[in-house]
Design a protein around this motif. Sequence first.
Motif, short mmCIF file in Angstrom:
data_model
loop_
_atom_site.label_atom_id
_atom_site.label_comp_id
_atom_site.label_asym_id
_atom_site.label_seq_id
_atom_site.Cartn_x
_atom_site.Cartn_y
_atom_site.Cartn_z
N ARG A 18 0.85 -1.20 0.00
CA ARG A 18 0.00 0.00 0.00
C ARG A 18 0.88 1.24 0.00
O ARG A 18 1.30 1.72 1.06
CB ARG A 18 -0.90 -0.03 1.23
CG ARG A 18 -1.92 1.06 1.29
CD ARG A 18 -3.09 0.78 0.37
NE ARG A 18 -4.12 1.77 0.61
CZ ARG A 18 -4.70 2.48 -0.36
NH1 ARG A 18 -4.38 2.27 -1.61
NH2 ARG A 18 -5.62 3.36 -0.08
N GLY A 20 1.69 5.25 -0.26
CA GLY A 20 0.95 6.44 0.14
C GLY A 20 1.83 7.68 0.04
O GLY A 20 3.06 7.59 -0.05
N GLY A 49 -3.36 6.81 0.93
CA GLY A 49 -3.05 5.83 -0.10
C GLY A 49 -3.10 6.38 -1.51
O GLY A 49 -3.90 7.25 -1.84
N ARG A 82 9.13 2.79 5.25
CA ARG A 82 8.23 1.64 5.22
C ARG A 82 7.73 1.37 6.63
O ARG A 82 8.42 1.61 7.61
CB ARG A 82 8.97 0.39 4.73
CG ARG A 82 9.40 0.47 3.32
CD ARG A 82 10.28 -0.71 2.91
NE ARG A 82 9.68 -1.99 3.23
CZ ARG A 82 10.37 -3.06 3.62
NH1 ARG A 82 11.68 -3.02 3.74
NH2 ARG A 82 9.76 -4.20 3.88
N ALA A 94 -0.96 -4.35 5.99
CA ALA A 94 -0.35 -3.66 4.85
C ALA A 94 1.13 -3.42 5.05
O ALA A 94 1.58 -3.14 6.17
CB ALA A 94 -1.05 -2.32 4.61
N LYS A 96 3.25 -0.65 4.09
CA LYS A 96 3.05 0.72 3.63
C LYS A 96 4.39 1.32 3.21
O LYS A 96 5.36 1.25 3.96
CB LYS A 96 2.40 1.55 4.74
CG LYS A 96 1.02 1.03 5.14
CD LYS A 96 0.37 1.89 6.16
CE LYS A 96 -0.23 3.08 5.46
NZ LYS A 96 -1.04 3.92 6.35
N CYS A 98 5.60 4.88 2.48
CA CYS A 98 5.12 6.24 2.72
C CYS A 98 6.10 7.24 2.12
O CYS A 98 7.25 7.32 2.55
CB CYS A 98 4.99 6.48 4.22
SG CYS A 98 3.94 5.26 5.05
#
Length: 155
Positions: A18, A20, A49, A82, A94, A96, A98
């Motif tokens: 995911r 974002g 996201g 992350r 998830a 993520k 970022c």
Amino acid sequence: MIPRFDLPPEPHRRYVFRPGAYAVLLRGRDILLTRQNGSDRALQLPGGGIDPGETPLRALHREVFEETGWRMAVDRRLGSFRRFAFMPEYGIHAEKLCHIFLGRPGLRIGPPVEPDHDAVWMDADEAVTRLDNAGDAYFLARFLRSGRGAVDHRH
């Protein structure tokens, strides 16, 4: 190497990737944050996201507006981190990625359009200690230590 914050991934758990985009939006020494008013009242950098087919910058503008009611301009990318987290609103675990951007708050259009979100202005030094996400706090603190933390965007 992209730094990781919070807990390591759990072995044998499936994580959904995911990506974002999130913003450090300073006005003087104040920063615009978003507070989720669910059970944890999390204080975060605004953003979220990146939808399929959406660029990180397009997602950033959309998410900042949805969560704060503010329009913004992007100055530059500050970096990425992350984290592995459970996302209860989606019912998924998830991974993520970022992406953090430095931006400028523009015009406040109205209240946040995303349910259960409030826009919060706070002193940036205080925000470093109050952000609920260690990665958000890290990038804000690193930017403030760089000596460029007080930004005057009044024209």
